[in-house]
Design a protein around this motif. Structure first.
Motif, mmCIF file in Angstrom:
data_model
loop_
_atom_site.group_PDB
_atom_site.id
_atom_site.type_symbol
_atom_site.label_atom_id
_atom_site.label_comp_id
_atom_site.label_asym_id
_atom_site.label_seq_id
_atom_site.Cartn_x
_atom_site.Cartn_y
_atom_site.Cartn_z
ATOM 1 N N HIS A 1 0.848 -1.196 0.000
ATOM 2 C CA HIS A 1 0.000 0.000 0.000
ATOM 3 C C HIS A 1 0.877 1.236 0.000
ATOM 4 N N THR A 2 0.707 2.066 -1.005
ATOM 5 C CA THR A 2 1.456 3.312 -1.096
ATOM 6 C C THR A 2 0.542 4.467 -0.725
ATOM 7 N N PRO A 3 0.855 5.192 0.335
ATOM 8 C CA PRO A 3 -0.008 6.312 0.732
ATOM 9 C C PRO A 3 -0.123 7.352 -0.382
ATOM 10 N N SER A 4 -1.293 7.919 -0.540
ATOM 11 C CA SER A 4 -1.492 8.965 -1.537
ATOM 12 C C SER A 4 -0.765 10.234 -1.118
ATOM 13 N N PRO A 5 -0.086 10.907 -2.052
ATOM 14 C CA PRO A 5 0.578 12.166 -1.698
ATOM 15 C C PRO A 5 -0.430 13.277 -1.391
ATOM 16 N N PHE A 6 -1.702 13.022 -1.668
ATOM 17 C CA PHE A 6 -2.750 14.006 -1.392
ATOM 18 C C PHE A 6 -3.458 13.735 -0.068
ATOM 19 N N ASP A 7 -3.049 12.696 0.649
ATOM 20 C CA ASP A 7 -3.690 12.317 1.913
ATOM 21 C C ASP A 7 -3.311 13.310 3.010
ATOM 22 N N LEU A 8 -4.320 13.892 3.659
ATOM 23 C CA LEU A 8 -4.077 14.877 4.717
ATOM 24 C C LEU A 8 -4.411 14.327 6.104
ATOM 25 N N THR A 9 -4.526 13.026 6.209
ATOM 26 C CA THR A 9 -4.817 12.412 7.509
ATOM 27 C C THR A 9 -3.751 12.807 8.531
ATOM 28 N N GLY A 10 -4.202 13.221 9.705
ATOM 29 C CA GLY A 10 -3.280 13.629 10.758
ATOM 30 C C GLY A 10 -2.897 15.083 10.715
ATOM 31 N N LYS A 11 -3.372 15.822 9.708
ATOM 32 C CA LYS A 11 -3.081 17.244 9.596
ATOM 33 C C LYS A 11 -4.279 18.064 10.081
ATOM 34 N N ARG A 12 -3.991 19.274 10.506
ATOM 35 C CA ARG A 12 -5.063 20.186 10.949
ATOM 36 C C ARG A 12 -4.975 21.465 10.126
ATOM 37 N N ALA A 13 -6.134 21.904 9.614
ATOM 38 C CA ALA A 13 -6.184 23.091 8.760
ATOM 39 C C ALA A 13 -7.065 24.163 9.374
ATOM 40 N N LEU A 14 -6.539 25.370 9.475
ATOM 41 C CA LEU A 14 -7.311 26.551 9.852
ATOM 42 C C LEU A 14 -7.670 27.295 8.572
ATOM 43 N N VAL A 15 -8.954 27.497 8.347
ATOM 44 C CA VAL A 15 -9.431 28.211 7.151
ATOM 45 C C VAL A 15 -10.174 29.454 7.619
ATOM 46 N N THR A 16 -9.649 30.633 7.314
ATOM 47 C CA THR A 16 -10.326 31.856 7.744
ATOM 48 C C THR A 16 -11.475 32.183 6.794
ATOM 49 N N GLY A 17 -12.471 32.876 7.318
ATOM 50 C CA GLY A 17 -13.625 33.244 6.505
ATOM 51 C C GLY A 17 -14.313 32.043 5.901
ATOM 52 N N SER A 18 -14.559 31.028 6.734
ATOM 53 C CA SER A 18 -15.005 29.731 6.192
ATOM 54 C C SER A 18 -16.410 29.319 6.621
ATOM 55 N N SER A 19 -17.256 30.286 6.965
ATOM 56 C CA SER A 19 -18.633 29.930 7.319
ATOM 57 C C SER A 19 -19.509 29.760 6.089
ATOM 58 N N ARG A 20 -19.002 30.134 4.916
ATOM 59 C CA ARG A 20 -19.775 30.016 3.676
ATOM 60 C C ARG A 20 -18.838 30.154 2.483
ATOM 61 N N GLY A 21 -19.389 30.061 1.295
ATOM 62 C CA GLY A 21 -18.677 30.360 0.061
ATOM 63 C C GLY A 21 -17.442 29.522 -0.190
ATOM 64 N N LEU A 22 -16.432 30.152 -0.772
ATOM 65 C CA LEU A 22 -15.217 29.432 -1.154
ATOM 66 C C LEU A 22 -14.463 28.905 0.052
ATOM 67 N N GLY A 23 -14.498 29.627 1.161
ATOM 68 C CA GLY A 23 -13.812 29.162 2.367
ATOM 69 C C GLY A 23 -14.375 27.851 2.865
ATOM 70 N N LEU A 24 -15.699 27.760 2.923
ATOM 71 C CA LEU A 24 -16.333 26.523 3.374
ATOM 72 C C LEU A 24 -16.115 25.399 2.371
ATOM 73 N N ALA A 25 -16.146 25.723 1.079
ATOM 74 C CA ALA A 25 -15.904 24.704 0.049
ATOM 75 C C ALA A 25 -14.505 24.116 0.177
ATOM 76 N N MET A 26 -13.500 24.965 0.421
ATOM 77 C CA MET A 26 -12.135 24.468 0.584
ATOM 78 C C MET A 26 -11.997 23.666 1.871
ATOM 79 N N ALA A 27 -12.672 24.114 2.936
ATOM 80 C CA ALA A 27 -12.643 23.356 4.190
ATOM 81 C C ALA A 27 -13.218 21.962 3.983
ATOM 82 N N LYS A 28 -14.300 21.859 3.238
ATOM 83 C CA LYS A 28 -14.908 20.550 2.956
ATOM 84 C C LYS A 28 -13.936 19.658 2.183
ATOM 85 N N ALA A 29 -13.265 20.227 1.193
ATOM 86 C CA ALA A 29 -12.316 19.438 0.403
ATOM 87 C C ALA A 29 -11.147 18.957 1.252
ATOM 88 N N LEU A 30 -10.629 19.820 2.109
ATOM 89 C CA LEU A 30 -9.531 19.422 2.988
ATOM 90 C C LEU A 30 -9.976 18.340 3.959
#
Length: 260
Positions: free
Chosen positions: A6-35
């Motif tokens: 099993h080769t881990p995906s280079p896009f895997d963010l497991t174990g990471k924490r992301a702070l997204v400012t301005g993320s209650s709606r719009g593009l900020g929330l969309a990026m938070a969902k993707a992360l």
């Protein structure tokens, strides 16, 4: 038969924490969902506690690990307190997305000075306000990903939005400067420059038949971007897949800036 490794995906963010400012709606929330879908734990941010709580509840319902921290990105004291709280009580910030922003439209000769100051503080100064204390923790750990949100208006402008365009051009070069200063400490600092996306902030433009027709004819892909279409760029820049990408501005604009 020997089992495949099993080769881990280079896009895997497991174990990471992301702070997204301005993320209650719009593009900020969309990026938070993707992360979150890529495995990251998410810290949502906004000033409006009600909207922030609703966004956090909706994102948590998908199975994501979510915390909500309300603070004002234009206030250094508010930011410093919030970053300390997150680092001490929630966990290290591995990924920062500086998404908070605003728009105000007026002819430049009539642009209210107080609104000019507000646009500068919200779109530009906030990037410094949040990045500096977060970067200090990242530097101590020798790793971190910072993603600033620019715009196709980092390179172009339109009538009535000169201050907004000025801030986004400045964020693009601040991104490069952050990369130059902080790359040697193990940080990757890049930016995403969205084109015209169908968000609440652009609702008036979406309802303007003339402007809508112009966007569809001016954009080679013939349409507005959808918020979820920004997620892949955010995951790429937040992940190990972009480990040698630094000081780059990634345009996600349907080829808008590629044509005349």
């Amino acid at each position: 038969m020997e089992a495949a490794l099993h080769t881990p995906s280079p896009f895997d963010l497991t174990g990471k924490r992301a702070l997204v400012t301005g993320s209650s709606r719009g593009l900020g929330l969309a990026m938070a969902k993707a992360l979150a879908q890529a495995g990251a734990a998410i810290v949502l941010n906004a000033r409006d506690n009600v909207a922030l709580g609703a966004a956090a509840q909706d994102l948590a319902a998908t199975g994501a690990s979510v915390k909500a921290v309300a603070f004002d990105v234009t206030s250094r004291d508010s930011v410093n307190d919030a970053v300390s709280h997150i680092e001490d009580e929630i966990g290290p910030i591995d990924i920062l997305v500086n998404n908070a922003g605003m728009q105000f439209r007026s002819s430049l000769e009539a642009f209210p000075p107080e609104k000019f100051d507000q646009v500068i503080a919200t779109n530009l100064t906030s990037v410094f306000n949040v990045s500096q204390p977060v970067a200090r923790h990242m530097i101590a750990r020798g790793a971190g990903k910072i993603i600033n949100i620019c715009s196709l208006l980092s390179e172009l402008s339109r009538p009535s939005i000169a201050p907004y365009a000025a801030t986004k051009a400045a964020v693009a070069n601040l991104t490069r400067g952050m990369a130059v200063d902080w790359a040697r400490h193990g940080l990757n600092v890049n930016a995403i420059a969205p084109g015209y996306f169908a968000t609440e902030m652009n609702d008036a433009l979406l309802k303007d038949d003339k402007f809508n027709a112009w966007i569809e004819s001016r954009t080679p892909m013939g349409r507005w971007g959808q918020p979820e279409e920004l997620g892949g760029a955010a995951v790429f820049l937040a992940s190990e897949a972009s480990r040698f990408v630094n000081g780059h501005i990634l345009y996600v604009d349907g080829a808008f800036t590629a044509t005349v």
